[in-house]
Design a protein around this motif. Structure first.
Motif, PDB file in Angstrom:
ATOM      1  N   TYR A   7       2.462  14.963 -38.976  1.00  0.00           N
ATOM      2  CA  TYR A   7       2.790  13.463 -38.834  1.00  0.00           C
ATOM      3  C   TYR A   7       1.864  12.691 -38.082  1.00  0.00           C
ATOM      4  O   TYR A   7       1.579  13.278 -37.230  1.00  0.00           O
ATOM      5  N   ASP A   8       1.535  11.549 -38.635  1.00  0.00           N
ATOM      6  CA  ASP A   8       0.991  10.667 -37.659  1.00  0.00           C
ATOM      7  C   ASP A   8       1.928   9.969 -36.781  1.00  0.00           C
ATOM      8  O   ASP A   8       3.130  10.026 -36.831  1.00  0.00           O
ATOM      9  N   GLU A   9       1.135   9.210 -35.870  1.00  0.00           N
ATOM     10  CA  GLU A   9       2.284   8.604 -34.730  1.00  0.00           C
ATOM     11  C   GLU A   9       3.208   7.563 -35.403  1.00  0.00           C
ATOM     12  O   GLU A   9       4.409   7.621 -35.014  1.00  0.00           O
ATOM     13  N   ALA A  10       2.649   6.939 -36.431  1.00  0.00           N
ATOM     14  CA  ALA A  10       3.565   5.870 -37.017  1.00  0.00           C
ATOM     15  C   ALA A  10       5.007   6.503 -37.556  1.00  0.00           C
ATOM     16  O   ALA A  10       5.894   6.167 -37.501  1.00  0.00           O
ATOM     17  N   ASP A  27       2.998  12.194 -24.908  1.00  0.00           N
ATOM     18  CA  ASP A  27       1.992  13.318 -24.681  1.00  0.00           C
ATOM     19  C   ASP A  27       1.752  14.135 -26.010  1.00  0.00           C
ATOM     20  O   ASP A  27       1.831  15.567 -25.627  1.00  0.00           O
ATOM     21  N   GLY A  28       1.927  13.840 -27.090  1.00  0.00           N
ATOM     22  CA  GLY A  28       1.925  14.671 -28.257  1.00  0.00           C
ATOM     23  C   GLY A  28       3.133  15.392 -28.628  1.00  0.00           C
ATOM     24  O   GLY A  28       2.866  16.300 -29.573  1.00  0.00           O
ATOM     25  N   CYS A  29       4.176  15.376 -27.978  1.00  0.00           N
ATOM     26  CA  CYS A  29       5.284  16.072 -28.194  1.00  0.00           C
ATOM     27  C   CYS A  29       6.588  15.136 -28.572  1.00  0.00           C
ATOM     28  O   CYS A  29       6.709  14.026 -28.149  1.00  0.00           O
ATOM     29  N   LEU A  30       7.625  15.904 -29.405  1.00  0.00           N
ATOM     30  CA  LEU A  30       9.009  15.313 -29.387  1.00  0.00           C
ATOM     31  C   LEU A  30       9.700  15.740 -27.978  1.00  0.00           C
ATOM     32  O   LEU A  30       9.353  16.930 -27.640  1.00  0.00           O
ATOM     33  N   ARG A  31      10.315  14.808 -27.469  1.00  0.00           N
ATOM     34  CA  ARG A  31      10.683  15.167 -26.103  1.00  0.00           C
ATOM     35  C   ARG A  31      12.087  14.354 -26.024  1.00  0.00           C
ATOM     36  O   ARG A  31      12.384  13.179 -26.279  1.00  0.00           O
ATOM     37  N   ARG A  32      12.841  15.210 -25.215  1.00  0.00           N
ATOM     38  CA  ARG A  32      14.235  14.789 -24.869  1.00  0.00           C
ATOM     39  C   ARG A  32      14.818  15.292 -23.461  1.00  0.00           C
ATOM     40  O   ARG A  32      14.573  16.509 -23.390  1.00  0.00           O
ATOM     41  N   THR A  33      15.255  14.570 -22.714  1.00  0.00           N
ATOM     42  CA  THR A  33      15.957  15.004 -21.523  1.00  0.00           C
ATOM     43  C   THR A  33      17.412  15.120 -21.551  1.00  0.00           C
ATOM     44  O   THR A  33      18.050  14.035 -22.079  1.00  0.00           O
TER      45      THR A  33
END
Length: 121
Positions: A7-10, A27-33
């Motif tokens: 997938y592209d960023e959009a 930073d190029g990742c799907l992220r969740r805290t």
């Protein structure tokens, strides 16, 4: 890897907005805290994520501290975000934030700080 869609960023931002509103792209990742109530909750969240990742054979990067766990997903072999990342992120979100519904035979964790382990949102 040629048959795996990257997938592209959009597109990533669109899918996050519609499917994973508490996740971000950084930073190029799907992220969740995930915020926890302390070390016990942190370990429980890590173990839940670890089980799902191993079962999926898709392994996130995890960062842990006393009261939080950060999950970062990217398909390293594809060098980008793929359906694998979205699907595992969704399963992680569903599992870590799961609570019994009202009227369930399951009671759920008591609303008492002595038993708290995750901060539900």
């Amino acid at each position: 890897m040629s048959d795996i869609r990257i997938y592209d960023e959009a597109e990533i931002h669109e899918r996050i907005a519609s499917e994973l509103p508490r996740w971000i792209f950084a930073d190029g990742c799907l992220r969740r805290t995930y915020r926890t109530s302390g070390w016990k909750g942190t370990l429980m969240a890590i173990n839940a994520v670890g089980h799902l990742a191993e079962a999926a054979w898709h392994h996130p990067d995890l960062t842990a501290s006393y009261d939080q766990v950060t999950v970062s997903l990217m398909t390293h072999s594809a060098k980008g975000i793929t359906d694998r990342d979205f699907e595992l992120a969704s399963r992680i979100e569903e599992t870590v934030m799961w609570r019994p519904s009202v009227g369930s035979a399951l009671e759920g964790t008591p609303d008492d700080v002595r038993f708290a382990y995750i901060q539900y949102e």
